[in-house]
Design a protein around this motif. Structure first.
Motif, PDB file in Angstrom:
ATOM      1  N   ALA A   1       0.950  -1.709   0.119  1.00 16.00           N
ATOM      2  CA  ALA A   1       0.484   0.339   0.235  1.00 16.00           C
ATOM      3  C   ALA A   1       0.884   1.669  -0.050  1.00 16.00           C
ATOM      4  CB  ALA A   1      -0.911   0.344   1.288  1.00 16.00           C
ATOM      5  N   GLY A   2       2.497   1.125   0.125  1.00 19.29           N
ATOM      6  CA  GLY A   2       3.121   2.444  -0.341  1.00 19.29           C
ATOM      7  C   GLY A   2       3.523   2.752   1.176  1.00 19.29           C
ATOM      8  N   ALA A   3       3.939   1.587   2.265  1.00 19.49           N
ATOM      9  CA  ALA A   3       4.156   2.217   3.338  1.00 19.49           C
ATOM     10  C   ALA A   3       5.814   2.414   2.637  1.00 19.49           C
ATOM     11  CB  ALA A   3       4.096   1.343   4.898  1.00 19.49           C
ATOM     12  N   GLN A   4       6.070   3.222   3.622  1.00 16.76           N
ATOM     13  CA  GLN A   4       8.231   3.922   3.560  1.00 16.76           C
ATOM     14  C   GLN A   4       8.546   2.955   4.297  1.00 16.76           C
ATOM     15  OE1 GLN A   4       8.955   8.298   4.157  1.00 16.76           O
ATOM     16  NE2 GLN A   4       7.392   8.813   3.149  1.00 16.76           N
ATOM     17  N   VAL A   5       9.713   2.259   3.407  1.00 14.95           N
ATOM     18  CA  VAL A   5      10.371   1.031   4.237  1.00 14.95           C
ATOM     19  C   VAL A   5      11.200   1.450   4.940  1.00 14.95           C
ATOM     20  CG1 VAL A   5      12.012   1.061   1.992  1.00 14.95           C
ATOM     21  CG2 VAL A   5      10.587  -1.205   3.304  1.00 14.95           C
ATOM     22  N   ASP A   6      11.577   2.724   4.637  1.00 15.50           N
ATOM     23  CA  ASP A   6      12.694   3.144   5.813  1.00 15.50           C
ATOM     24  C   ASP A   6      12.448   4.235   6.497  1.00 15.50           C
ATOM     25  OD1 ASP A   6      14.984   0.836   4.747  1.00 15.50           O
ATOM     26  OD2 ASP A   6      14.616   2.266   3.385  1.00 15.50           O
ATOM     27  N   ALA A   7      11.846   4.257   7.327  1.00 20.53           N
ATOM     28  CA  ALA A   7      10.937   5.221   7.719  1.00 20.53           C
ATOM     29  C   ALA A   7      11.140   5.239   9.280  1.00 20.53           C
ATOM     30  CB  ALA A   7       9.110   5.179   8.348  1.00 20.53           C
ATOM     31  N   ARG A   8      11.919   6.291  10.532  1.00 19.98           N
ATOM     32  CA  ARG A   8      12.838   5.827  11.206  1.00 19.98           C
ATOM     33  C   ARG A   8      12.037   6.751  12.144  1.00 19.98           C
ATOM     34  NH1 ARG A   8      18.390   6.068  10.671  1.00 19.98           N
ATOM     35  NH2 ARG A   8      19.372   5.316   8.904  1.00 19.98           N
ATOM     36  N   ASN A   9      12.257   5.792  13.693  1.00 18.99           N
ATOM     37  CA  ASN A   9      11.476   6.279  14.156  1.00 18.99           C
ATOM     38  C   ASN A   9      11.896   7.465  15.456  1.00 18.99           C
ATOM     39  OD1 ASN A   9      13.008   5.124  16.436  1.00 18.99           O
ATOM     40  ND2 ASN A   9      11.495   3.652  17.062  1.00 18.99           N
ATOM     41  N   VAL A  10      11.907   8.079  16.344  1.00 19.24           N
ATOM     42  CA  VAL A  10      12.865   8.810  16.921  1.00 19.24           C
ATOM     43  C   VAL A  10      14.054   8.221  17.447  1.00 19.24           C
ATOM     44  CG1 VAL A  10      11.997   8.356  19.445  1.00 19.24           C
ATOM     45  CG2 VAL A  10      11.884  10.214  18.426  1.00 19.24           C
ATOM     46  N   ASP A  11      13.649   7.099  17.691  1.00 21.21           N
ATOM     47  CA  ASP A  11      15.270   6.445  17.906  1.00 21.21           C
ATOM     48  C   ASP A  11      15.920   6.341  17.226  1.00 21.21           C
ATOM     49  OD1 ASP A  11      15.005   6.320  20.729  1.00 21.21           O
ATOM     50  OD2 ASP A  11      13.948   4.962  20.587  1.00 21.21           O
ATOM     51  N   GLY A  12      15.490   6.678  15.541  1.00 22.30           N
ATOM     52  CA  GLY A  12      16.287   6.349  14.226  1.00 22.30           C
ATOM     53  C   GLY A  12      16.292   5.060  13.979  1.00 22.30           C
ATOM     54  N   SER A  13      15.811   4.384  14.627  1.00 26.17           N
ATOM     55  CA  SER A  13      15.281   2.456  13.887  1.00 26.17           C
ATOM     56  C   SER A  13      14.553   3.043  12.720  1.00 26.17           C
ATOM     57  CB  SER A  13      15.185   2.269  15.279  1.00 26.17           C
ATOM     58  OG  SER A  13      15.634   2.171  15.970  1.00 26.17           O
ATOM     59  N   THR A  14      14.423   1.835  11.726  1.00 28.50           N
ATOM     60  CA  THR A  14      14.025   1.370  10.594  1.00 28.50           C
ATOM     61  C   THR A  14      13.068   0.182  11.636  1.00 28.50           C
ATOM     62  OG1 THR A  14      15.845   0.032   9.915  1.00 28.50           O
ATOM     63  CG2 THR A  14      15.285   2.441   9.184  1.00 28.50           C
ATOM     64  N   PRO A  15      12.443  -0.549  10.414  1.00 29.59           N
ATOM     65  CA  PRO A  15      11.333  -1.110  10.785  1.00 29.59           C
ATOM     66  C   PRO A  15      12.138  -2.320  10.016  1.00 29.59           C
ATOM     67  CG  PRO A  15       9.595   0.456   9.171  1.00 29.59           C
ATOM     68  CD  PRO A  15      11.513   1.047   9.471  1.00 29.59           C
ATOM     69  N   LEU A  16      13.399  -2.615  10.081  1.00 32.44           N
ATOM     70  CA  LEU A  16      14.297  -3.034   9.578  1.00 32.44           C
ATOM     71  C   LEU A  16      14.753  -3.618  10.816  1.00 32.44           C
ATOM     72  CD1 LEU A  16      15.363  -5.779   7.593  1.00 32.44           C
ATOM     73  CD2 LEU A  16      17.053  -4.795   7.167  1.00 32.44           C
ATOM     74  N   CYS A  17      15.257  -2.727  11.710  1.00 37.24           N
ATOM     75  CA  CYS A  17      16.133  -2.407  12.858  1.00 37.24           C
ATOM     76  C   CYS A  17      14.798  -3.585  13.616  1.00 37.24           C
ATOM     77  CB  CYS A  17      16.099  -1.653  13.401  1.00 37.24           C
ATOM     78  SG  CYS A  17      17.995  -0.559  12.655  1.00 37.24           S
ATOM     79  N   GLU A  18      13.792  -2.720  14.069  1.00 37.32           N
ATOM     80  CA  GLU A  18      12.192  -3.658  14.989  1.00 37.32           C
ATOM     81  C   GLU A  18      12.252  -5.829  14.155  1.00 37.32           C
ATOM     82  OE1 GLU A  18      11.877  -1.957  16.678  1.00 37.32           O
ATOM     83  OE2 GLU A  18      11.478  -0.307  15.947  1.00 37.32           O
ATOM     84  N   ALA A  19      12.151  -5.562  13.227  1.00 43.07           N
ATOM     85  CA  ALA A  19      12.094  -6.995  12.421  1.00 43.07           C
ATOM     86  C   ALA A  19      13.179  -7.601  13.132  1.00 43.07           C
ATOM     87  CB  ALA A  19      11.837  -6.893  11.268  1.00 43.07           C
ATOM     88  N   CYS A  20      14.464  -7.538  12.134  1.00 42.58           N
ATOM     89  CA  CYS A  20      15.268  -8.166  13.487  1.00 42.58           C
ATOM     90  C   CYS A  20      15.797  -8.331  14.900  1.00 42.58           C
ATOM     91  CB  CYS A  20      16.457  -7.217  13.127  1.00 42.58           C
ATOM     92  SG  CYS A  20      16.892  -7.297  10.966  1.00 42.58           S
ATOM     93  N   SER A  21      15.326  -7.346  15.775  1.00 42.26           N
ATOM     94  CA  SER A  21      15.062  -7.827  16.678  1.00 42.26           C
ATOM     95  C   SER A  21      14.032  -8.473  17.557  1.00 42.26           C
ATOM     96  CB  SER A  21      14.655  -5.903  17.680  1.00 42.26           C
ATOM     97  OG  SER A  21      14.339  -6.488  18.759  1.00 42.26           O
ATOM     98  N   ALA A  22      12.996  -8.641  16.477  1.00 37.19           N
ATOM     99  CA  ALA A  22      11.881  -9.468  17.120  1.00 37.19           C
ATOM    100  C   ALA A  22      12.139 -10.852  16.178  1.00 37.19           C
ATOM    101  CB  ALA A  22      10.959  -8.972  15.850  1.00 37.19           C
ATOM    102  N   GLY A  23      13.736 -10.941  15.418  1.00 35.35           N
ATOM    103  CA  GLY A  23      13.503 -12.007  15.047  1.00 35.35           C
ATOM    104  C   GLY A  23      12.916 -12.631  14.569  1.00 35.35           C
ATOM    105  N   SER A  24      12.010 -11.888  12.775  1.00 35.87           N
ATOM    106  CA  SER A  24      11.113 -11.985  12.134  1.00 35.87           C
ATOM    107  C   SER A  24      11.644 -12.108  10.637  1.00 35.87           C
ATOM    108  CB  SER A  24       9.668 -11.567  12.393  1.00 35.87           C
ATOM    109  OG  SER A  24       9.228 -11.791  11.022  1.00 35.87           O
ATOM    110  N   LEU A  25      12.338 -13.092  10.726  1.00 31.64           N
ATOM    111  CA  LEU A  25      12.787 -13.538   9.364  1.00 31.64           C
ATOM    112  C   LEU A  25      11.498 -13.193   8.418  1.00 31.64           C
ATOM    113  CD1 LEU A  25      15.351 -14.831   8.021  1.00 31.64           C
ATOM    114  CD2 LEU A  25      14.571 -16.930   8.103  1.00 31.64           C
ATOM    115  N   ALA A  26      10.404 -14.045   8.114  1.00 36.45           N
ATOM    116  CA  ALA A  26       9.882 -13.090   7.288  1.00 36.45           C
ATOM    117  C   ALA A  26       9.620 -11.922   6.928  1.00 36.45           C
ATOM    118  CB  ALA A  26       8.230 -14.296   7.319  1.00 36.45           C
ATOM    119  N   CYS A  27       9.781 -11.405   7.950  1.00 37.77           N
ATOM    120  CA  CYS A  27       9.347  -9.614   7.430  1.00 37.77           C
ATOM    121  C   CYS A  27      10.936  -9.313   6.989  1.00 37.77           C
ATOM    122  CB  CYS A  27       9.125  -8.951   9.435  1.00 37.77           C
ATOM    123  SG  CYS A  27       7.652  -9.399   9.682  1.00 37.77           S
TER     124      CYS A  27
END
Length: 276
Positions: A70-96
């Protein structure tokens, strides 16, 4: 209660929306309905959290897919500078992680004083499969931040020996320094004997001193297995095979060593080649 939507690019603030809620809870049908009705997927809530961040934090791969399509920005950063990829890696979600990379997520986003890289995050949790995937697409082994040092420091501090093995085999600098502390200092503090043996085999300097002039052995308890391990390395030189391995790795690189290891070459010959 959900606040009003704010239409716009990343950077516009809004209260937590229904899209955030559905993404976090993994409510796929609800999220699909919201997207089809025109709800914005790039609204940011408190701390600049986007719905894509929410989905990745919880490992909601189907929601991640819907948001990206739907067009979500893949490298959006939160207030700490973390991207969604950082969060997915932290969660250990290989699929994400796979999905984000397929949509162009940066494996090496620029670090700030407050952020860690996706590889750091995967190593914190000991998420081996995520580490393997990140390394295969060029994750930086030497990315370093203010709080964590390199990914190898992180893996050692968090007692994840399998991640340490993967990083070393990929060519991580075994003597990388954070405030003069090496990964071996971290492993000694964590009392991880197998990890310390592995680091030394890959060339870790047992005499390295940190900013307090302490060697790794100085962080172990007297008469402990960890202390005995390091004392043994101090009193006995590495075997020829280990020295050859270290020298070959430094001279030719990790991949060359892996290839040579599959060949039937006498150890003495390897040693001779390494030290020429």
């Amino acid at each position: 209660m959900d606040g009003p939507y704010v239409v716009g690019e990343i950077g516009c603030w809004a209260a937590r929306t229904e899209v955030h809620e559905a993404a976090a809870l993994g409510q796929v049908s609800t999220l699909r309905r919201l997207i089809q009705s025109g709800a914005p997927v790039n609204s940011v809530a408190v701390d600049s959290i986007t719905p894509l961040h929410e989905a990745c934090i919880q490992g909601r791969s189907q929601c991640v897919e819907l948001l990206l399509e739907a067009g979500a920005q893949v490298d959006a950063r939160n207030v700490d500078g973390s991207t969604p990829l950082c969060e997915a890696c932290s969660a250990g979600s290989l699929a994400c992680v796979r999905m984000l990379l397929a949509h162009g997520a940066k494996v090496n986003p620029a670090l700030t004083s407050r952020t860690a890289s996706p590889l750091h995050e995967a190593c914190v949790g000991g998420n081996v499969e995520c580490v393997k995937l990140l390394l295969s697409v060029g994750a930086s082994l030497e990315a370093s931040d203010l709080y964590h040092g390199t990914p190898l420091h992180v893996a050692c501090a968090n007692r994840h020996t399998e991640c340490v093995k993967m990083l070393l085999n990929a060519g991580a600098n075994v003597n990388a320094s954070r405030l003069h502390e090496t990964p071996l200092h971290y492993a000694a503090k964590a009392k991880q004997v197998e990890m310390m043996e592995l680091l030394v085999e890959f060339g870790a300097n047992i005499y390295a001193r940190d900013q307090r002039e302490k060697k790794p052995v100085d962080y172990t308890a007297l008469d402990s297995p960890a202390a005995a391990c390091l004392r043994s390395f101090e009193s006995s030189p590495l075997a020829l095979q280990q020295l050859s391995r270290v020298a070959m790795r430094n001279k030719l690189g990790t991949r060359a060593l892996e290839v040579i290891g599959q060949l039937d070459i006498p150890k003495l010959l390897i040693g001779y080649l390494c030290f020429q």
